[in-house]
Design an enzyme around this catalytic site. Structure first.
Site, PDB file in Angstrom:
ATOM      1  N   ARG A   1      12.105  -4.812   3.413  1.00  0.00           N
ATOM      2  CA  ARG A   1      11.796  -3.640   4.241  1.00  0.00           C
ATOM      3  C   ARG A   1      10.346  -3.202   4.041  1.00  0.00           C
ATOM      4  O   ARG A   1       9.689  -2.766   4.974  1.00  0.00           O
ATOM      5  CB  ARG A   1      12.728  -2.461   3.913  1.00  0.00           C
TER       6      ARG A   1
ATOM      7  N   GLU B   1       8.311  -5.503   5.995  1.00  0.00           N
ATOM      8  CA  GLU B   1       8.493  -5.140   7.396  1.00  0.00           C
ATOM      9  C   GLU B   1       7.648  -3.911   7.760  1.00  0.00           C
ATOM     10  O   GLU B   1       7.020  -3.869   8.823  1.00  0.00           O
ATOM     11  CB  GLU B   1       9.980  -4.863   7.633  1.00  0.00           C
TER      12      GLU B   1
ATOM     13  N   SER C   1      -7.796   0.601  -3.239  1.00  0.00           N
ATOM     14  CA  SER C   1      -7.571  -0.129  -4.483  1.00  0.00           C
ATOM     15  C   SER C   1      -6.104  -0.125  -4.892  1.00  0.00           C
ATOM     16  O   SER C   1      -5.426   0.895  -4.804  1.00  0.00           O
ATOM     17  CB  SER C   1      -8.402   0.489  -5.607  1.00  0.00           C
TER      18      SER C   1
END
Length: 155
Positions: free
Chosen positions: A95, A98, A121
């Site tokens: 997820r 995604e 960073s």
């Protein structure tokens, strides 16, 4: 003197021992991080093989887990970071992939518009996760990614 791993194997093996000891002793990540002076996120990442721990913290955590002196030394070793196989097969981790696939270009565009040309960073970085009630029912996860902006510099 800091030591460094050139293979992920030692930390992966230690991570398995950590997970077994954590379960056997009915410990939480929060209880392992308690009174270490480090965040639960950082200690968890370290115990999962992504960061070294300072000696004092490695000793405290190893004692809580019932791990030996070799584990204390390995917990202080700089790991081969980001070397996790098959991360995309886990539904929770996938997820996150995604989310970046869907919102990555949006995040990039907004970062560049607000900060200019550069990166956020992952070294000078903080991560936090908390659970909040969803007004529509259930719970929501609030994840905060807090990284220092590093501009690209012409040379």
């Amino acid at each position: 003197m800091p030591h460094s791993n050139i293979s992920s194997t030692p930390r992966q093996q230690l991570t398995e021992r950590v997970l077994q000891a954590k379960a056997a002793n009915n410990l939480t990540w929060a209880s392992l991080a308690e009174d270490t002076g480090l965040s639960v996120v950082y200690v968890t990442a370290a115990l999962l093989g992504q960061h070294p721990l300072p000696q004092a913290v490695a000793e405290v955590v190893a004692e809580r887990l019932g791990l030996d002196r070799d584990a204390v030394v390995e917990l202080q070793t700089i790991p081969l970071r980001g070397h996790v196989e098959d991360v995309s097969s886990d539904p929770t981790i996938y997820r996150f992939h995604e989310m970046v696939q869907v919102y990555g270009t949006t995040l990039k565009a907004l970062v560049h518009e607000q900060f200019g040309d550069g990166i956020i960073s992952a070294i000078n970085f903080k991560l936090d996760i908390r659970k909040v009630e969803d007004p529509e029912g259930g719970e929501r996860a609030v994840i905060t990614l807090d990284g220092k902006f590093l501009p690209y510099k012409p040379f």
